[in-house]
Design an enzyme around this catalytic site. Sequence first.
Site, PDB file in Angstrom:
ATOM      1  N   LYS A   1      11.480   3.198   2.857  1.00 32.57           N
ATOM      2  CA  LYS A   1      11.043   4.579   3.156  1.00 32.57           C
ATOM      3  C   LYS A   1      11.892   5.134   4.518  1.00 32.57           C
ATOM      4  O   LYS A   1      11.546   5.176   5.495  1.00 32.57           O
ATOM      5  CB  LYS A   1       9.788   4.812   3.572  1.00 32.57           C
ATOM      6  CG  LYS A   1       8.635   4.401   2.544  1.00 32.57           C
ATOM      7  CD  LYS A   1       7.393   4.654   2.872  1.00 32.57           C
ATOM      8  CE  LYS A   1       6.355   4.764   1.491  1.00 32.57           C
ATOM      9  NZ  LYS A   1       6.255   3.363   1.214  1.00 32.57           N
TER      10      LYS A   1
ATOM     11  N   ARG B   1      -1.920  -5.773  -6.709  1.00 35.45           N
ATOM     12  CA  ARG B   1      -3.115  -6.576  -6.849  1.00 35.45           C
ATOM     13  C   ARG B   1      -3.711  -6.812  -8.218  1.00 35.45           C
ATOM     14  O   ARG B   1      -4.264  -8.209  -8.320  1.00 35.45           O
ATOM     15  CB  ARG B   1      -4.404  -6.200  -5.812  1.00 35.45           C
ATOM     16  CG  ARG B   1      -3.763  -6.233  -4.308  1.00 35.45           C
ATOM     17  CD  ARG B   1      -4.616  -5.618  -3.424  1.00 35.45           C
ATOM     18  NE  ARG B   1      -4.272  -4.116  -3.360  1.00 35.45           N
ATOM     19  CZ  ARG B   1      -4.942  -3.078  -2.549  1.00 35.45           C
ATOM     20  NH1 ARG B   1      -5.723  -3.452  -1.733  1.00 35.45           N
ATOM     21  NH2 ARG B   1      -4.686  -1.821  -3.063  1.00 35.45           N
TER      22      ARG B   1
ATOM     23  N   ASP C   1      11.462  -0.696  -0.834  1.00 33.79           N
ATOM     24  CA  ASP C   1      10.840   0.403  -0.427  1.00 33.79           C
ATOM     25  C   ASP C   1      10.609   0.290   0.992  1.00 33.79           C
ATOM     26  O   ASP C   1       9.719   0.289   1.584  1.00 33.79           O
ATOM     27  CB  ASP C   1       9.383   0.541  -1.045  1.00 33.79           C
ATOM     28  CG  ASP C   1       8.715   1.638  -0.827  1.00 33.79           C
ATOM     29  OD1 ASP C   1       9.040   2.495  -0.438  1.00 33.79           O
ATOM     30  OD2 ASP C   1       7.228   1.439  -0.793  1.00 33.79           O
TER      31      ASP C   1
ATOM     32  N   LYS D   1       8.592  -4.762  -6.409  1.00 33.11           N
ATOM     33  CA  LYS D   1       8.672  -3.941  -5.246  1.00 33.11           C
ATOM     34  C   LYS D   1       8.557  -4.852  -3.941  1.00 33.11           C
ATOM     35  O   LYS D   1       7.365  -5.464  -3.855  1.00 33.11           O
ATOM     36  CB  LYS D   1       7.667  -2.794  -5.297  1.00 33.11           C
ATOM     37  CG  LYS D   1       7.690  -1.846  -4.126  1.00 33.11           C
ATOM     38  CD  LYS D   1       6.769  -0.991  -4.175  1.00 33.11           C
ATOM     39  CE  LYS D   1       5.511  -1.209  -3.461  1.00 33.11           C
ATOM     40  NZ  LYS D   1       5.419  -0.864  -2.100  1.00 33.11           N
TER      41      LYS D   1
ATOM     42  N   ASP E   1      15.731   9.349   9.180  1.00 36.94           N
ATOM     43  CA  ASP E   1      16.357   9.540  10.484  1.00 36.94           C
ATOM     44  C   ASP E   1      17.443  10.592  10.088  1.00 36.94           C
ATOM     45  O   ASP E   1      17.397  11.299   9.168  1.00 36.94           O
ATOM     46  CB  ASP E   1      16.981   7.993  10.941  1.00 36.94           C
ATOM     47  CG  ASP E   1      17.071   7.923  12.307  1.00 36.94           C
ATOM     48  OD1 ASP E   1      17.542   8.957  13.021  1.00 36.94           O
ATOM     49  OD2 ASP E   1      16.709   6.837  13.044  1.00 36.94           O
TER      50      ASP E   1
HETATM   51  O1  C5P Z   1      -2.028  -3.391  -4.966  1.00 35.86           O
HETATM   52  P1  C5P Z   1      -1.569  -2.182  -5.371  1.00 35.86           P
HETATM   53  O2  C5P Z   1      -1.411  -1.986  -7.004  1.00 35.86           O
HETATM   54  O3  C5P Z   1      -2.638  -1.262  -4.658  1.00 35.86           O
HETATM   55  O4  C5P Z   1      -0.389  -1.862  -5.059  1.00 35.86           O
HETATM   56  C1  C5P Z   1       0.302  -0.573  -4.683  1.00 35.86           C
HETATM   57  C2  C5P Z   1       1.440  -0.608  -4.006  1.00 35.86           C
HETATM   58  O5  C5P Z   1       1.875   0.624  -3.976  1.00 35.86           O
HETATM   59  C3  C5P Z   1       1.325  -1.111  -2.442  1.00 35.86           C
HETATM   60  O6  C5P Z   1       2.473  -1.849  -2.151  1.00 35.86           O
HETATM   61  C4  C5P Z   1       1.175   0.223  -1.909  1.00 35.86           C
HETATM   62  O7  C5P Z   1       1.728   0.082  -0.625  1.00 35.86           O
HETATM   63  C5  C5P Z   1       2.017   1.194  -2.758  1.00 35.86           C
HETATM   64  N1  C5P Z   1       1.834   2.450  -2.499  1.00 35.86           N
HETATM   65  C6  C5P Z   1       0.589   3.077  -2.955  1.00 35.86           C
HETATM   66  N2  C5P Z   1       0.330   4.398  -2.947  1.00 35.86           N
HETATM   67  C7  C5P Z   1       1.179   5.228  -2.495  1.00 35.86           C
HETATM   68  C8  C5P Z   1       2.447   4.553  -2.118  1.00 35.86           C
HETATM   69  C9  C5P Z   1       2.772   3.370  -2.191  1.00 35.86           C
HETATM   70  O8  C5P Z   1      -0.242   2.367  -3.424  1.00 35.86           O
HETATM   71  N3  C5P Z   1       1.151   6.419  -2.452  1.00 35.86           N
END
Ligand code: C5P
Length: 231
Positions: free
Chosen positions: A61, A210, A59, A32, A64
């Site tokens: 998003k 992460r 992603d 992603k 418009d």
């Molecule tokens: O590192 P982690 O597993 O928390 O990353 C989750 C990813 O999903 C990040 O890129 C974050 O921006 C995205 N995300 C999220 N929650 C949402 C929408 C997107 O954590 N509701």
Amino acid sequence: MTNPVFCAFDMPDTASALEMASRLKGRIGGIKLGMEFFMAEGPAGIRALSAQNVPIFLDLKLHDIPNTVAGAVTSLLPLAPHFMTIHTAGGPAMMQAAVKAAAGAGPNRPKLLGVTVLTSLDQADLAACGHTAKTQDLVVTLAKLAQDSGLDGIVCSPQEIAAVRAACGPDFVLMVPGIRPLWAAAGDQKRVMTPREACAAGATHLVIGRPITAAPDPAEAATRIQEDLAA
Ligand code: C5P
């Protein structure tokens, strides 16, 4: 079973992203890439990662007027992402215009996923924006609107999987972030599910960042998640 894990590469440069992609080769279902990466590295950065033969979830998003979103989707088609996101709050005409534009890529067109209510918004934030519905009801309303407008699925939090699956039926893509294996730190994610819990609840794809990318050995972490899901 195909690997449902799209690893979130929240990093601003192509060199680190390529390095991570090579470590994770064959251990994740896709990557992603979001606004942080795209704003810094642009289409060339996306092309560099697609060249690793890994599906890309772009992603961005988009939100418009219909004509502008359709144009943006058309401009992104040469990058051949597997999935891309648009805001459902842009309304049915915007979503339909995006669907029509994506269809221009033929049978291998990108799948379009809707963003419903950002998980950073709580009930008070929604009220401040003039929304009176309960968060989950608003998510389900927007998910159904996305489906009726021709989108392939939505991005939703673990807590929303069951309600959206019940409302939208078995064929709707549910791409779910907020996933934490039991052995990983939650970090700033407040409401999490494990990969297995989310899949059992009805997720089709998992966004995991992460727990993989910040692990001492990302390849080992990705493999552990794969094995856990296959068990
Ligand atoms: O590192 P982690 O597993 O928390 O990353 C989750 C990813 O999903 C990040 O890129 C974050 O921006 C995205 N995300 C999220 N929650 C949402 C929408 C997107 O954590 N509701």
